[in-house]
Motif scaffolding. Structure first.
Motif, PDB file in Angstrom:
ATOM      1  N   GLY A  14     -43.800  32.224 -35.631  1.00 16.81           N
ATOM      2  CA  GLY A  14     -43.764  31.246 -36.731  1.00 16.81           C
ATOM      3  C   GLY A  14     -42.408  31.195 -37.423  1.00 16.81           C
ATOM      4  O   GLY A  14     -41.537  32.038 -37.180  1.00 16.81           O
ATOM      5  N   ARG A  15     -42.242  30.187 -38.296  1.00 16.95           N
ATOM      6  CA  ARG A  15     -40.975  30.060 -39.045  1.00 16.95           C
ATOM      7  C   ARG A  15     -40.677  31.349 -39.806  1.00 16.95           C
ATOM      8  O   ARG A  15     -39.596  31.919 -39.716  1.00 16.95           O
ATOM      9  N   MET A  16     -41.643  31.836 -40.583  1.00 17.48           N
ATOM     10  CA  MET A  16     -41.422  33.070 -41.348  1.00 17.48           C
ATOM     11  C   MET A  16     -41.469  34.289 -40.435  1.00 17.48           C
ATOM     12  O   MET A  16     -40.740  35.252 -40.649  1.00 17.48           O
ATOM     13  N   GLU A  37     -49.017  38.256 -31.987  1.00 15.16           N
ATOM     14  CA  GLU A  37     -49.330  36.836 -31.821  1.00 15.16           C
ATOM     15  C   GLU A  37     -50.786  36.708 -31.409  1.00 15.16           C
ATOM     16  O   GLU A  37     -51.437  37.702 -31.109  1.00 15.16           O
ATOM     17  N   ARG A  38     -51.291  35.487 -31.443  1.00 15.66           N
ATOM     18  CA  ARG A  38     -52.698  35.255 -31.080  1.00 15.66           C
ATOM     19  C   ARG A  38     -52.920  35.530 -29.591  1.00 15.66           C
ATOM     20  O   ARG A  38     -52.011  35.295 -28.786  1.00 15.66           O
ATOM     21  N   THR A  79     -49.030  34.200 -42.280  1.00 16.34           N
ATOM     22  CA  THR A  79     -49.695  33.451 -41.210  1.00 16.34           C
ATOM     23  C   THR A  79     -50.591  32.356 -41.803  1.00 16.34           C
ATOM     24  O   THR A  79     -50.083  31.371 -42.330  1.00 16.34           O
ATOM     25  N   ALA A  83     -56.495  34.462 -40.525  1.00 17.29           N
ATOM     26  CA  ALA A  83     -55.808  35.587 -39.889  1.00 17.29           C
ATOM     27  C   ALA A  83     -55.532  36.673 -40.917  1.00 17.29           C
ATOM     28  O   ALA A  83     -55.751  37.870 -40.654  1.00 17.29           O
ATOM     29  N   GLY A 101     -47.782  37.132 -47.550  1.00 19.94           N
ATOM     30  CA  GLY A 101     -47.098  35.954 -48.074  1.00 19.94           C
ATOM     31  C   GLY A 101     -47.897  34.683 -47.855  1.00 19.94           C
ATOM     32  O   GLY A 101     -47.567  33.629 -48.393  1.00 19.94           O
ATOM     33  N   THR A 103     -50.230  31.607 -47.993  1.00 17.01           N
ATOM     34  CA  THR A 103     -50.763  30.842 -49.125  1.00 17.01           C
ATOM     35  C   THR A 103     -51.986  30.031 -48.667  1.00 17.01           C
ATOM     36  O   THR A 103     -52.347  30.056 -47.488  1.00 17.01           O
ATOM     37  N   ALA A 125     -48.110  37.777 -52.799  1.00 15.40           N
ATOM     38  CA  ALA A 125     -47.460  36.828 -53.715  1.00 15.40           C
ATOM     39  C   ALA A 125     -47.222  35.508 -52.991  1.00 15.40           C
ATOM     40  O   ALA A 125     -46.848  35.503 -51.813  1.00 15.40           O
ATOM     41  N   GLY A 126     -47.438  34.420 -53.688  1.00 15.01           N
ATOM     42  CA  GLY A 126     -47.188  33.086 -53.135  1.00 15.01           C
ATOM     43  C   GLY A 126     -45.705  32.818 -52.975  1.00 15.01           C
ATOM     44  O   GLY A 126     -45.310  31.847 -52.333  1.00 15.01           O
ATOM     45  N   ASN A 127     -44.892  33.696 -53.549  1.00 17.25           N
ATOM     46  CA  ASN A 127     -43.440  33.552 -53.378  1.00 17.25           C
ATOM     47  C   ASN A 127     -42.797  34.912 -53.585  1.00 17.25           C
ATOM     48  O   ASN A 127     -43.057  35.576 -54.583  1.00 17.25           O
ATOM     49  N   MET A 128     -41.963  35.320 -52.632  1.00 18.61           N
ATOM     50  CA  MET A 128     -41.398  36.680 -52.655  1.00 18.61           C
ATOM     51  C   MET A 128     -39.977  36.698 -53.214  1.00 18.61           C
ATOM     52  O   MET A 128     -39.289  37.709 -53.105  1.00 18.61           O
ATOM     53  N   LYS A 162     -45.651  21.946 -43.682  1.00 15.02           N
ATOM     54  CA  LYS A 162     -46.501  22.768 -44.573  1.00 15.02           C
ATOM     55  C   LYS A 162     -47.920  22.210 -44.599  1.00 15.02           C
ATOM     56  O   LYS A 162     -48.120  21.009 -44.761  1.00 15.02           O
ATOM     57  N   PHE A 242     -37.197  34.868 -48.673  1.00 14.29           N
ATOM     58  CA  PHE A 242     -38.586  35.330 -48.719  1.00 14.29           C
ATOM     59  C   PHE A 242     -38.760  36.585 -47.848  1.00 14.29           C
ATOM     60  O   PHE A 242     -39.516  37.495 -48.200  1.00 14.29           O
TER      61      PHE A 242
HETATM   62  N1  LIG Z   1     -44.965  34.017 -50.084  1.00 13.19           N
HETATM   63  C1  LIG Z   1     -43.801  33.503 -49.685  1.00 13.19           C
HETATM   64  O1  LIG Z   1     -42.704  33.843 -50.195  1.00 13.19           O
HETATM   65  C2  LIG Z   1     -43.819  32.500 -48.586  1.00 13.19           C
HETATM   66  C3  LIG Z   1     -45.006  32.127 -48.027  1.00 13.19           C
HETATM   67  N2  LIG Z   1     -45.045  31.297 -46.950  1.00 13.19           N
HETATM   68  C4  LIG Z   1     -46.361  31.080 -46.359  1.00 13.19           C
HETATM   69  O2  LIG Z   1     -46.411  31.748 -45.100  1.00 13.19           O
HETATM   70  C5  LIG Z   1     -47.339  31.082 -44.229  1.00 13.19           C
HETATM   71  C6  LIG Z   1     -46.686  30.788 -42.893  1.00 13.19           C
HETATM   72  O3  LIG Z   1     -45.647  29.837 -43.059  1.00 13.19           O
HETATM   73  P1  LIG Z   1     -44.739  29.381 -41.816  1.00 13.19           P
HETATM   74  O4  LIG Z   1     -44.090  30.573 -41.193  1.00 13.19           O
HETATM   75  O5  LIG Z   1     -43.905  28.279 -42.322  1.00 13.19           O
HETATM   76  O6  LIG Z   1     -45.864  28.801 -40.834  1.00 13.19           O
HETATM   77  P2  LIG Z   1     -45.850  28.715 -39.231  1.00 13.19           P
HETATM   78  O7  LIG Z   1     -46.926  27.741 -38.895  1.00 13.19           O
HETATM   79  O8  LIG Z   1     -44.462  28.475 -38.736  1.00 13.19           O
HETATM   80  O9  LIG Z   1     -46.273  30.181 -38.769  1.00 13.19           O
HETATM   81  C7  LIG Z   1     -47.559  30.701 -38.904  1.00 13.19           C
HETATM   82  C8  LIG Z   1     -47.761  31.726 -37.801  1.00 13.19           C
HETATM   83  O10 LIG Z   1     -49.038  32.340 -37.973  1.00 13.19           O
HETATM   84  C9  LIG Z   1     -49.751  32.284 -36.758  1.00 13.19           C
HETATM   85  N3  LIG Z   1     -51.208  32.177 -36.975  1.00 13.19           N
HETATM   86  C10 LIG Z   1     -51.859  31.205 -37.644  1.00 13.19           C
HETATM   87  N4  LIG Z   1     -53.193  31.428 -37.609  1.00 13.19           N
HETATM   88  C11 LIG Z   1     -53.359  32.568 -36.895  1.00 13.19           C
HETATM   89  C12 LIG Z   1     -54.497  33.312 -36.486  1.00 13.19           C
HETATM   90  N5  LIG Z   1     -55.744  32.932 -36.843  1.00 13.19           N
HETATM   91  N6  LIG Z   1     -54.295  34.439 -35.766  1.00 13.19           N
HETATM   92  C13 LIG Z   1     -53.047  34.837 -35.440  1.00 13.19           C
HETATM   93  N7  LIG Z   1     -51.934  34.154 -35.770  1.00 13.19           N
HETATM   94  C14 LIG Z   1     -52.089  33.044 -36.496  1.00 13.19           C
HETATM   95  C15 LIG Z   1     -49.248  31.017 -36.103  1.00 13.19           C
HETATM   96  O11 LIG Z   1     -49.553  31.013 -34.730  1.00 13.19           O
HETATM   97  P3  LIG Z   1     -49.914  29.601 -34.009  1.00 13.19           P
HETATM   98  O12 LIG Z   1     -48.630  28.842 -33.988  1.00 13.19           O
HETATM   99  O13 LIG Z   1     -50.397  30.031 -32.678  1.00 13.19           O
HETATM  100  O14 LIG Z   1     -50.968  28.951 -34.865  1.00 13.19           O
HETATM  101  C16 LIG Z   1     -47.753  31.120 -36.412  1.00 13.19           C
HETATM  102  O15 LIG Z   1     -47.103  31.988 -35.504  1.00 13.19           O
HETATM  103  C17 LIG Z   1     -47.808  29.842 -45.007  1.00 13.19           C
HETATM  104  O16 LIG Z   1     -49.033  30.145 -45.654  1.00 13.19           O
HETATM  105  C18 LIG Z   1     -46.701  29.643 -46.053  1.00 13.19           C
HETATM  106  O17 LIG Z   1     -47.117  28.950 -47.192  1.00 13.19           O
HETATM  107  C19 LIG Z   1     -43.918  30.776 -46.404  1.00 13.19           C
HETATM  108  C20 LIG Z   1     -42.699  31.078 -46.931  1.00 13.19           C
HETATM  109  C21 LIG Z   1     -42.538  31.960 -48.076  1.00 13.19           C
END
Ligand SMILES: NC(=O)C1=CN([C@@H]2O[C@H](COP(=O)(O)OP(=O)(O)OC[C@H]3O[C@@H](n4cnc5c(N)ncnc54)[C@H](OP(=O)(O)O)[C@@H]3O)[C@@H](O)[C@H]2O)C=CC1
Ligand SMILES: O=C(O)C1=N[C@H](C(=O)O)C[C@H](O)C1
Length: 269
Positions: A14-16, A37-38, A79, A83, A101, A103, A125-128, A162, A242
Motif C-alpha cells: 500500500g501507499r503507507m 500482504e493478503r 490498512t 484487517a 494508523g 482510519t 491515531a488518525g494522524n501521526m 481515499k 506519518f
Molecule cells: N494515521 C495516519 O497518520 C495516516 C493514516 N492513513 C490511513 O492508513 C490507511 C491506508 O492508507 P493507504 O496506504 O493510503 O491505503 P492503500 O489502499 O494504499 O493501502 C492499504 C493496504 O492495506 C491492505 N489491506 C486492505 N485490507 C486488507 C485486509 N483485509 N487484509 C490484508 N491487507 C489488507 C491493502 O491490500 P489490497 O491492496 O490487497 O487491498 C493495501 O496493501 C487508511 O485508513 C488511511 O486513512 C494514511 C496516512 C496517514
C-alpha cells in the motif's frame, strides 16, 4: 547493547505500507523483520525490496500474520478496518506493540481493539504527525475560548484514492472542538450537506471533504464569527511524515504497559 526492536509492516504494497518499509529500513533504531500482504497477493514469497522495485533487503513478504508478529516487537498497521481488528487480536496474542494508523474504524471495531489492548500496548491515531496533533490541541483551546457565536467548520482534502470520509484527522479535530465547547460531537455533527438543508444550526460543527489528484492531506478548522474568522490549517506534503510518527510511536511504546495510547501520549502534548 541489545538487538534493535524488530518491526513488521502490514499492507506492505500500500501507499503507507511502502513508506513505512522505507522508513524502517533507513532507521538506525529499528530493524525490519517482516512484511505482510493478503493471501493470494502477488508479492507473497518475494523479497520486499525487489517487490518495491529496488535492491534485495532480505525480508520475504508473507501472509502468515501470527508467525510474523511472534518474531516482532512492534507492528505498524495502516490498512483497512477489518484487517486492523484481526491484526489487533494477533498482535495481542504475540504481545507485540500495535501501532494503528488505519482510519474509518466503526465504534464496534474500536471496542474490539480496546479488548486487545489488555494484553499489549496499542497506539492508535488518525494522524501521526506532530503538526496535526498540535493543531488538535490548538483547536480545543480556541473552541474553549469562543462561544457558539462562532460557527465551527472543518474542511479536509485528500487524494482521489481515499476511501473514508470525513478523514480520521477531521474527526480528531471535530472531537477536540466539541470537547473545547463541552458538547457531544455526535449530537452536533453536520456531515454532507445537500439539498434544502435549512439554515445552519447554532452550535453545530460542520464537516466537508474534498477528494482529488495526489493531495497527501490538508485540514482546516475555521471559526466563523460576525465580521471576523479564525482559521487553523495544516498541510502534509509528504507521507514520510506519518511513517516517521508511526515508528516513533512503536519505539516509545516498547517501555509502556498494555493499554490504549495515542500520539498525544507519544509526543507528550
Ligand atoms: N494515521 C495516519 O497518520 C495516516 C493514516 N492513513 C490511513 O492508513 C490507511 C491506508 O492508507 P493507504 O496506504 O493510503 O491505503 P492503500 O489502499 O494504499 O493501502 C492499504 C493496504 O492495506 C491492505 N489491506 C486492505 N485490507 C486488507 C485486509 N483485509 N487484509 C490484508 N491487507 C489488507 C491493502 O491490500 P489490497 O491492496 O490487497 O487491498 C493495501 O496493501 C487508511 O485508513 C488511511 O486513512 C494514511 C496516512 C496517514
Ligand atoms: O488516507 C490518507 O491518505 C490519510 N489519512 C489520514 C486521515 O484519514 O486523516 C491521515 C492523513 O490525512 C492521510
Amino acid at each position: 547493547m541489545g538487538e534493535l526492536p524488530g518491526i513488521v509492516v502490514t499492507g506492505a504494497s500500500g501507499r503507507m505500507g511502502q513508506m513505512l518499509i522505507r522508513t524502517v529500513l533507513e532507521s538506525d533504531k529499528a530493524r525490519l523483520v517482516g512484511c505482510l500482504e493478503r493471501p493470494g497477493h502477488d508479492w507473497i514469497g518475494r523479497d520486499v525490496g525487489t517487490a518495491m522495485g529496488g535492491a534485495e533487503v532480505g525480508v520475504t513478504v508473507t501472509d502468515d500474520a501470527l508467525e510474523a508478529f511472534a518474531r516482532a516487537q512492534a507492528v505498524l498497521d495502516f490498512t483497512a478496518p477489518a484487517a486492523t481488528v484481526e491484526f489487533a487480536k494477533l498482535a495481542a496474542q504475540a504481545r507485540a506493540v500495535h501501532v494503528i494508523g488505519t482510519t474509518g474504524l466503526a465504534p464496534e471495531d474500536i471496542e474490539k481493539i480496546g479488548k486487545a489492548a489488555h494484553h499489549a500496548p496499542i497506539v492508535r491515531a488518525g494522524n501521526m504527525s506532530l503538526g496535526v496533533n498540535l493543531l488538535v490541541r490548538l483547536t480545543r483551546q480556541v473552541a474553549t475560548a469562543l462561544d457558539a457565536d462562532f460557527d465551527i467548520e472543518i474542511v479536509e482534502a485528500h487524494h482521489r484514492h481515499k476511501v473514508d470520509a470525513p478523514s480520521g484527522t477531521a474527526l480528531m479535530l471535530g472531537a477536540a472542538a466539541a470537547e473545547g465547547r463541552g458538547v457531544d460531537l455526535d449530537t452536533v455533527s453536520d456531515r454532507g450537506r445537500d439539498g434544502i438543508t435549512g439554515a445552519r444550526e447554532r452550535g453545530h460543527i460542520g464537516f466537508s471533504a474534498v477528494r482529488g489528484g495526489d493531495v497527501v492531506g490538508e485540514h482546516e478548522v475555521i471559526f466563523y464569527g460576525a465580521g471576523e474568522r479564525i482559521a487553523l490549517r495544516h498541510m502534509a506534503t509528504d507521507r514520510a511524515l506519518f511513517a516517521r510518527g508511526a515508528l516513533k510511536a512503536a519505539l516509545w511504546a516498547q517501555d509502556q504497559a498494555p493499554g490504549e495510547y495515542d500520539m498525544m501520549d507519544v509526543l507528550g502534548l
